[in-house]
Design an enzyme around this catalytic site. Structure first.
Site, mmCIF file in Angstrom:
data_model
loop_
_atom_site.group_PDB
_atom_site.id
_atom_site.type_symbol
_atom_site.label_atom_id
_atom_site.label_comp_id
_atom_site.label_asym_id
_atom_site.label_seq_id
_atom_site.Cartn_x
_atom_site.Cartn_y
_atom_site.Cartn_z
ATOM 1 N N PRO A 54 -10.286 -2.611 2.978
ATOM 2 C CA PRO A 54 -11.120 -1.277 3.099
ATOM 3 C C PRO A 54 -11.588 -0.838 1.943
ATOM 4 O O PRO A 54 -12.643 -0.164 1.851
ATOM 5 C CB PRO A 54 -9.855 -0.387 3.461
ATOM 6 C CG PRO A 54 -8.687 -1.029 2.979
ATOM 7 C CD PRO A 54 -8.873 -2.472 2.909
ATOM 8 N N THR A 55 -11.542 -1.385 0.760
ATOM 9 C CA THR A 55 -12.079 -0.776 -0.585
ATOM 10 C C THR A 55 -13.128 -1.706 -1.181
ATOM 11 O O THR A 55 -13.812 -1.393 -1.979
ATOM 12 C CB THR A 55 -10.787 -0.816 -1.808
ATOM 13 O OG1 THR A 55 -10.359 -2.035 -1.838
ATOM 14 C CG2 THR A 55 -9.986 -0.054 -1.339
ATOM 15 N N THR A 71 -11.056 -11.791 -0.882
ATOM 16 C CA THR A 71 -10.665 -11.622 0.667
ATOM 17 C C THR A 71 -10.743 -13.079 1.281
ATOM 18 O O THR A 71 -9.653 -13.556 1.739
ATOM 19 C CB THR A 71 -10.997 -10.646 1.285
ATOM 20 O OG1 THR A 71 -11.153 -9.255 0.496
ATOM 21 C CG2 THR A 71 -10.682 -10.296 2.738
ATOM 22 N N ASN A 80 -11.029 -15.984 0.354
ATOM 23 C CA ASN A 80 -10.121 -17.079 -0.197
ATOM 24 C C ASN A 80 -8.784 -17.056 -0.012
ATOM 25 O O ASN A 80 -8.094 -17.916 0.302
ATOM 26 C CB ASN A 80 -10.103 -16.873 -1.814
ATOM 27 C CG ASN A 80 -9.389 -17.864 -2.640
ATOM 28 O OD1 ASN A 80 -8.363 -17.584 -2.962
ATOM 29 N ND2 ASN A 80 -9.743 -19.153 -2.875
ATOM 30 N N GLU A 130 -11.012 -15.902 -9.033
ATOM 31 C CA GLU A 130 -9.839 -15.289 -9.586
ATOM 32 C C GLU A 130 -8.968 -16.350 -10.304
ATOM 33 O O GLU A 130 -9.180 -17.497 -10.374
ATOM 34 C CB GLU A 130 -8.776 -14.816 -8.181
ATOM 35 C CG GLU A 130 -9.618 -13.881 -7.249
ATOM 36 C CD GLU A 130 -9.731 -12.656 -7.920
ATOM 37 O OE1 GLU A 130 -8.870 -12.271 -8.801
ATOM 38 O OE2 GLU A 130 -10.689 -11.757 -7.400
#
Length: 323
Positions: free
Chosen positions: A14-15, A74, A76, A283
């Site tokens: 959502p962010t 996300t 990944n 990441e």
């Protein structure tokens, strides 16, 4: 007797991307329903591996399609939830992140979640290669090491949301002079590389950090990584390579670059300093030494194949679309 409808699970961050998906969630769900999927949604939480755990649960529950809405992080996580399983659902991607490398490679519309969802209507899929690191972690776009690859850890999420790709450009310019050469030993399909490098890219797609020509001849489904080694840390040389990369991928023939294809590799740092930190899809994934291998045609993704260059797909996937 009525045939059971296919089921889709939308997993959304959502962010991500100034919360663009939250404004379009109802329309995205409508698109998936119109295509024939009984659809439900899961909103990720700040808890670690929220998207990954839900993707694994949905796959094990027998969902036919998982749609990941968010940035490269996300997607990944969703891949890491699905990739180890024997029965893997189809995957689709709605990009709402900062760089969206995977969306660039699959030609998925960015900044418009509804248009991205409508790619599923075209019913075009690719059986994509993915990478495996340490025998247990998966990546879909890039494994990388070197000072510049650490910039993704250095940009705070609120700055990413506010400035987007500019935040990476600014951080990259700041870190460029700090780049250092490290002596490495790399084993690959064609032999061994022993030498000093400042950057290592192990790419599955042509788009890395927003550069769409960093690995210009990459085939998305041929069972190979594109290995790029940068053998200089001089600021002038690095800037020159960046300019060549922007200008159609001319860097691949530069004397300061080692460029080859391999289905697997082993990487270790030989000097006494700290090991390289490995960047997996933007990441932190772990430290060297590391073994990487391609899992050939491991996951099936909806993609905008009409817009993907013929040279980026194997004959097998092209034939599948024509049949």
């Amino acid at each position: 007797m009525e045939t059971a409808r296919k089921r889709a699970r939308l997993i959304y961050n959502p962010t991500s991307g100034q919360e663009i998906i939250k404004k379009n969630i109802a329309e995205v769900l409508d698109v998936l329903e119109d295509v024939g999927y009984e659809t439900s949604a899961y909103q990720t939480t700040p808890a670690p591996l929220s998207a990954q755990n839900e993707a694994e649960r949905a796959a094990k529950a027998g969902f036919d399609l998982i749609v990941a809405a968010g940035g490269d992080g996300t997607i990944n996580e969703v891949v890491n939830g699905v990739a180890p399983l024997e029965n893997r659902p189809k995957l689709a991607f709605i990009p709402t992140g900062t760089t969206n490398d995977y969306a660039r490679a699959l030609k998925i519309p960015m900044g418009d979640p509804v248009a991205a969802a409508r790619i599923i209507e075209k019913d075009q899929t690719i059986k994509m290669d993915i990478g495996q690191a340490y025998g247990k972690k998966y990546f879909i776009n890039i494994a990388a090491a070197g000072t510049l690859t650490e910039l993704t850890y250095s940009v705070p999420s609120e700055v990413k949301s506010r400035l987007g790709y500019l935040a990476y450009v600014a951080k990259g310019a700041e870190m460029l002079p700090k780049s250092k050469l490290r002596k490495v030993h790399i084993e690959h399909d064609h032999g061994v590389f022993d030498g000093k490098v400042s950057l290592i890219f192990v790419a599955l797609t042509n788009s890395i950090g927003g550069f769409e020509k960093l690995a210009p001849d990459t085939v998305l489904d041929d069972g190979n990584f594109t290995l790029i080694l940068v053998k200089t840390a001089r600021l002038f040389d690095m800037l020159g390579l960046m300019i060549q990369a922007i200008n159609g991928g001319q860097h691949v023939t530069d004397a300061n670059v080692e460029y080859l294809k391999t289905s697997k590799l082993k990487l270790e740092v030989l000097d006494k300093k700290a090991p390289f930190m490995l960047n997996l899809d933007g990441e932190y994934g772990g430290d060297t030494p590391v073994e990487l291998e391609v899992l050939h045609n491991h996951l099936e993704f909806f993609a905008n194949i009409d817009e993907i260059s013929d040279s980026a797909l194997s004959l097998e996937n092209k034939n599948n679309q024509e049949n």
